[in-house]
Every structure is written in structure tokens, then in C-alpha cells.
Design a protein around this motif. Structure first.
Motif, PDB file in Angstrom:
ATOM      1  N   UNK A 134     -45.223  28.222  32.557  1.00 12.33           N
ATOM      2  CA  UNK A 134     -44.885  26.830  32.259  1.00 12.33           C
ATOM      3  C   UNK A 134     -46.068  26.102  31.630  1.00 12.33           C
ATOM      4  N   UNK A 135     -47.274  26.316  32.197  1.00 10.60           N
ATOM      5  CA  UNK A 135     -48.476  25.669  31.670  1.00 10.60           C
ATOM      6  C   UNK A 135     -48.738  26.115  30.233  1.00 10.60           C
ATOM      7  N   UNK A 136     -48.531  27.436  29.977  1.00  8.58           N
ATOM      8  CA  UNK A 136     -48.748  27.941  28.619  1.00  8.58           C
ATOM      9  C   UNK A 136     -47.747  27.332  27.651  1.00  8.58           C
ATOM     10  N   UNK A 137     -46.504  27.161  28.119  1.00 11.85           N
ATOM     11  CA  UNK A 137     -45.469  26.576  27.272  1.00 11.85           C
ATOM     12  C   UNK A 137     -45.811  25.125  26.911  1.00 11.85           C
ATOM     13  N   UNK A 138     -46.327  24.368  27.898  1.00  5.62           N
ATOM     14  CA  UNK A 138     -46.711  22.977  27.653  1.00  5.62           C
ATOM     15  C   UNK A 138     -47.889  22.901  26.687  1.00  5.62           C
ATOM     16  N   UNK A 139     -48.847  23.815  26.837  1.00  3.45           N
ATOM     17  CA  UNK A 139     -50.002  23.846  25.938  1.00  3.45           C
ATOM     18  C   UNK A 139     -49.571  24.122  24.508  1.00  3.45           C
ATOM     19  N   UNK A 140     -48.625  25.050  24.347  1.00  9.13           N
ATOM     20  CA  UNK A 140     -48.117  25.374  23.015  1.00  9.13           C
ATOM     21  C   UNK A 140     -47.372  24.191  22.414  1.00  9.13           C
ATOM     22  N   UNK A 141     -46.597  23.492  23.249  1.00 11.64           N
ATOM     23  CA  UNK A 141     -45.852  22.332  22.774  1.00 11.64           C
ATOM     24  C   UNK A 141     -46.812  21.221  22.333  1.00 11.64           C
ATOM     25  N   UNK A 142     -47.874  21.005  23.103  1.00  5.15           N
ATOM     26  CA  UNK A 142     -48.865  19.987  22.769  1.00  5.15           C
ATOM     27  C   UNK A 142     -49.551  20.299  21.456  1.00  5.15           C
ATOM     28  N   UNK A 143     -49.838  21.580  21.215  1.00  7.03           N
ATOM     29  CA  UNK A 143     -50.532  21.979  19.998  1.00  7.03           C
ATOM     30  C   UNK A 143     -49.693  21.666  18.760  1.00  7.03           C
ATOM     31  N   UNK A 144     -48.368  21.766  18.878  1.00  8.92           N
ATOM     32  CA  UNK A 144     -47.476  21.506  17.751  1.00  8.92           C
ATOM     33  C   UNK A 144     -47.243  20.022  17.531  1.00  8.92           C
ATOM     34  N   UNK A 145     -47.402  19.248  18.578  1.00  6.68           N
ATOM     35  CA  UNK A 145     -47.123  17.813  18.518  1.00  6.68           C
ATOM     36  C   UNK A 145     -48.260  17.063  17.814  1.00  6.68           C
ATOM     37  N   UNK A 146     -47.907  16.142  16.938  1.00  5.62           N
ATOM     38  CA  UNK A 146     -48.943  15.318  16.316  1.00  5.62           C
ATOM     39  C   UNK A 146     -49.414  14.273  17.326  1.00  5.62           C
ATOM     40  N   UNK A 147     -50.571  13.685  17.052  1.00  2.12           N
ATOM     41  CA  UNK A 147     -51.086  12.654  17.955  1.00  2.12           C
ATOM     42  C   UNK A 147     -50.152  11.450  17.964  1.00  2.12           C
ATOM     43  N   UNK A 148     -49.599  11.101  16.806  1.00  2.00           N
ATOM     44  CA  UNK A 148     -48.669   9.981  16.753  1.00  2.00           C
ATOM     45  C   UNK A 148     -47.431  10.251  17.597  1.00  2.00           C
ATOM     46  N   UNK A 149     -46.904  11.455  17.509  1.00  5.32           N
ATOM     47  CA  UNK A 149     -45.733  11.814  18.327  1.00  5.32           C
ATOM     48  C   UNK A 149     -46.061  11.736  19.803  1.00  5.32           C
ATOM     49  N   UNK A 150     -47.240  12.216  20.182  1.00  2.00           N
ATOM     50  CA  UNK A 150     -47.652  12.172  21.590  1.00  2.00           C
ATOM     51  C   UNK A 150     -47.816  10.725  22.046  1.00  2.00           C
ATOM     52  N   UNK A 151     -48.384   9.896  21.183  1.00  2.74           N
ATOM     53  CA  UNK A 151     -48.568   8.481  21.513  1.00  2.74           C
ATOM     54  C   UNK A 151     -47.220   7.795  21.711  1.00  2.74           C
ATOM     55  N   UNK A 152     -46.294   8.021  20.794  1.00  4.36           N
ATOM     56  CA  UNK A 152     -44.975   7.384  20.889  1.00  4.36           C
ATOM     57  C   UNK A 152     -44.183   7.859  22.098  1.00  4.36           C
ATOM     58  N   UNK A 165     -60.858  18.006  17.705  1.00  2.00           N
ATOM     59  CA  UNK A 165     -61.143  18.203  19.135  1.00  2.00           C
ATOM     60  C   UNK A 165     -60.770  16.955  19.925  1.00  2.00           C
ATOM     61  N   UNK A 166     -61.087  15.784  19.384  1.00  2.00           N
ATOM     62  CA  UNK A 166     -60.764  14.548  20.081  1.00  2.00           C
ATOM     63  C   UNK A 166     -59.249  14.357  20.178  1.00  2.00           C
ATOM     64  N   UNK A 167     -58.527  14.720  19.127  1.00  2.00           N
ATOM     65  CA  UNK A 167     -57.067  14.621  19.175  1.00  2.00           C
ATOM     66  C   UNK A 167     -56.493  15.479  20.288  1.00  2.00           C
ATOM     67  N   UNK A 168     -57.016  16.684  20.455  1.00  2.00           N
ATOM     68  CA  UNK A 168     -56.539  17.566  21.517  1.00  2.00           C
ATOM     69  C   UNK A 168     -56.821  16.977  22.902  1.00  2.00           C
ATOM     70  N   UNK A 169     -57.990  16.375  23.067  1.00  2.00           N
ATOM     71  CA  UNK A 169     -58.318  15.735  24.341  1.00  2.00           C
ATOM     72  C   UNK A 169     -57.359  14.584  24.628  1.00  2.00           C
ATOM     73  N   UNK A 170     -57.089  13.800  23.608  1.00  2.00           N
ATOM     74  CA  UNK A 170     -56.177  12.675  23.784  1.00  2.00           C
ATOM     75  C   UNK A 170     -54.784  13.152  24.179  1.00  2.00           C
ATOM     76  N   UNK A 171     -54.286  14.160  23.510  1.00  2.00           N
ATOM     77  CA  UNK A 171     -52.937  14.648  23.832  1.00  2.00           C
ATOM     78  C   UNK A 171     -52.865  15.151  25.268  1.00  2.00           C
ATOM     79  N   UNK A 172     -53.940  15.761  25.738  1.00  2.00           N
ATOM     80  CA  UNK A 172     -53.978  16.217  27.132  1.00  2.00           C
ATOM     81  C   UNK A 172     -53.967  15.026  28.092  1.00  2.00           C
ATOM     82  N   UNK A 173     -54.720  13.988  27.768  1.00  2.00           N
ATOM     83  CA  UNK A 173     -54.745  12.785  28.603  1.00  2.00           C
ATOM     84  C   UNK A 173     -53.366  12.131  28.630  1.00  2.00           C
TER      85      UNK A 173
END
Length: 373
Positions: free
Chosen positions: A1-19, A310-318
Motif C-alpha cells: 500500500x505504501x509503495x502504491x501511494x508513493x507511486x501515485x504521488x510521483x505521478x501527481x503534479x504539485x498543483x494536483x496535490x495542492x488542489x 526535491x522540494x516538490x516531492x517534500x511538499x507532496x509528502x507533507x
């Protein structure tokens, strides 16, 4: 499950994650048609529209904003780009001098495809350097005569910095003594009034002409107002027609501008203090600093000694872990540094403060880990 979420986050843009975040912190609302629908809910559908710049709906709003700014007259424009180019053209023609002066990071210089020169053949003189605001000394040291000087309050591209009000008064007096017109780029004028502890009219009396925006801190759909004396605004109407800005009707922009002016102008002090609060939390994180360190309005810039990706990845994780969205975008400074702009409104006021502290605490922890790598 954690790997699946990590993969999903990697595909998501920062704007999509923000929205997708439960608590997006910046702005007052999402940019969608609900902004217009909300403004129109209490409007009488039988109210007459404006027609080519005439009619009660536009004339009453122009008079209202002119009074608020302490100017004799004002004209509503569909865009600030149009309004400001026209203001500088009028002052240039009046002086018989094509030279005007402004900051190297002025909107007219970096965002308008050289429109001031191509459309109006004006010649800009750049004052100060890119790292600071224009001061009285810069103006005193000009070696060329100019028809007009444009000052932006606050200076957006360097984090929203401001001159002391006393220096602004000195610049105004200096220009009037020498017959130099002073124009205010007040795109964020409403936002700096709490810091200056002045009314809009007290600030605007220092300037010969003033532009204000209705979509930035206020959150309207679009639109701007250009204010000054009656002869100035009468001439601006002629240029507005020449620019194609006299649409048959502008009422969707006027209604939304008026609505959000009433809704959000009273909250500017809250937004300002919120920015001070949030900037302090950012500055407690390693590898990060805000500019200015203590904000002077509801907006500031956050600079990180971290690569953009790198900062975008940190933000998406937060965002994923806390539900708090900190920014929609990150911009690259160079290979090792990045930054983003923060502008606060209703969303921040509506976010529980423990969620804000949780998100910034997690960001701080993740940034601290970078030092160990």
C-alpha cells in the motif's frame, strides 16, 4: 500500500496535490466559476448592464472607488496591463517626453512582451537594482529627464518589500517640485494599508495617478481601476477605446469586483497578521528563509536551499500526511535553490492552527533530514 501511494504521488503534479489537500493555505478560494456565481447570488437579474463604459452599474462603482482612493475620478478597465500603459502614455504625451522610469522587475518590464515600447514607443529608465526597492537617492541621481516615475507598492517580485512611508512622502515632494508625474502600481495597495497604518486616500494623495487590481488579494474575476484627476481619466477613456477595452459590457467583472471588495477589504489586517505568523513558522525550518523575513503585507516569498524537484516531492509528502497544502508551485532559482510565493486570504483564516503547525513541523523535520543525506 505504501509503495502504491508513493507511486501515485510521483505521478501527481504539485498543483494536483495542492488542489486535493483538505486545507490549501494560499488565496481565498479555488479559481473556478463559483467565484462568479457567489458574487451574483444577491444580484437583481433585471438590473441594467453597462454599455460601452456608460450606465449606473459602472459609473457608481467608479465613483465609489475614486472616493475610497481619494481621487476626483476613476475609470474601470478590464486589465491592469492596459490601464498602466495608458497612464504612462498620457503623462508622456503631456510632458512631450517619451522617457519614463521604473524598477527593473516592474510588471511592464518583465511580463508584457515589451508592450510599452511596441504600442506606445516609450523608453524606460530602470532605477535601483533587482534586489531592492527604488529609493529617493535613486531618483535624485537620475541623469536623464523623465516624464513619469512608476512605483510599485509592494514590490512583488522581491517578496513584497516596501519603502518607509516617510521616504515615499519625500519622493512625492521631490517629483512635484520638478514636474515629474508619479504613478502608483497599486496592484496590492489594499494589502499594504495595515502595515502603513494609513488609509488608501492618504497613500494615494502622494501620487498623480493610481492603478488598483480587483483580483489579487480581493479575489475578483478580473478588472482594474485607474484613478486621477478628471482631465486624466477623461483622456484615459479615449485610450481605453483605442485599446479595445471598451467592451459592450463589463458587468461580470464589475459585480464580482464590487462584491469581493466589500467582502475582503475588511479582512486585510487579518491576512497581514496571518502572513507574519506563517513566515515565522517557515523561518524555523532548516534550509528555508522568507523574504522579507517579517512580511509587510499578506504576501511574501519563501526561498529554499533545495532543488525545485526535491522540494516538490517534500511538499507532496507533507500534503499527503497532513492534508495541508502549502503552495501550488515551486520555481527554480538555480540547480540548488528554489522559491515560491505565499499570498494569504480566507483559506488560511479557516484552517485550524494546529494543522498549520503540524504541516510546518513535518516540513521542518523533512528538511532537517536532508542534512543527514
Amino acid at each position: 500500500m505504501a509503495e502504491q501511494m508513493t507511486e501515485q504521488m510521483a505521478k501527481q503534479t504539485l498543483l494536483e496535490a495542492f488542489n486535493a489537500a483538505s486545507y490549501p493555505l494560499t488565496g481565498s478560494s479555488r479559481w473556478n466559476v463559483n467565484q462568479l456565481l457567489e458574487a451574483f447570488r444577491s444580484i437583481d437579474g433585471e438590473q441594467d448592464s453597462d454599455i460601452y463604459g456608460n450606465g449606473a452599474i459602472i459609473e457608481n462603482f467608479q465613483a465609489k472607488i475614486a472616493s475610497y482612493l481619494g481621487k476626483p475620478s476613476a475609470v474601470f478597465f478590464p486589465s491592469g496591463t492596459m490601464a498602466q500603459q495608458i497612464a504612462l502614455r498620457i503623462w508622456s504625451d503631456g510632458a512631450g517626453n517619451k522617457k519614463i522610469a521604473y524598477h527593473p522587475l516592474c510588471h511592464l518590464e518583465i511580463h508584457e512582451q515589451n508592450g510599452l515600447h511596441e504600442l506606445h514607443h516609450l523608453e524606460p529608465l530602470l532605477l535601483a537594482d533587482k534586489s531592492r526597492t527604488i529609493g529617493l537617492e535613486d531618483i535624485q541621481q537620475m541623469t536623464e529627464k523623465v516624464s513619469c516615475i512608476l512605483l510599485e507598492l509592494p514590490q512583488r517580485e522581491i517578496g513584497g518589500t516596501l519603502l518607509p512611508f516617510s521616504e515615499l512622502e519625500a519622493i512625492s515632494a521631490y517629483c512635484r517640485e520638478r514636474g515629474i508625474k508619479l504613478h502608483l502600481d497599486g496592484a496590492r495597495l489594499f494589502e499594504v494599508l495595515p502595515y502603513y497604518k494609513k488609509t488608501a486616500a492618504e497613500v494615494c494623495r502622494l501620487f498623480d495617478s493610481v492603478y488598483v487590481s480587483f483580483y489579487k488579494g480581493l479575489g475578483g474575476i478580473a478588472g482594474a481601476m485607474l484613478a486621477g484627476d478628471e482631465s486624466f481619466t477623461a483622456e484615459s477613456k479615449v485610450w481605453k477605446r483605442r485599446h479595445g477595452g471598451d467592451l459592450i459590457s463589463l458587468y461580470p467583472y464589475i459585480i464580482s469586483s464590487d462584491y469581493y471588495f466589500e467582502q475582503r477589504l475588511p479582512k486585510m489586517e487579518q491576512y497581514y497578521h496571518a502572513a507574519i505568523e506563517l513566515a515565522e513558522l517557515y523561518n524555523s525550518c532548516q534550509h528555508i528563509e522568507t523574504r522579507p523575513e517579517v512580511p509587510v503585507s499578506n504576501m511574501f516569498h519563501v526561498h529554499a536551499a533545495v532543488p525545485k524537484e526535491r522540494l516538490e516531492q517534500l511538499f507532496k509528502a507533507v500534503y499527503a500526511e497532513t492534508g495541508v497544502g502549502l503552495t501550488r508551485y515551486v520555481r527554480e532559482v538555480d540547480a540548488d535553490n528554489s522559491y515560491f510565493e505565499v499570498s494569504l486570504g480566507d483559506r488560511y483564516l479557516g484552517t485550524p492552527k494546529d494543522k498549520v503547525r503540524e504541516a510546518l513541523g513535518l516540513l521542518g523535520a523533512k528538511l532537517a533530514e536532508l542534512k543527514q543525506q
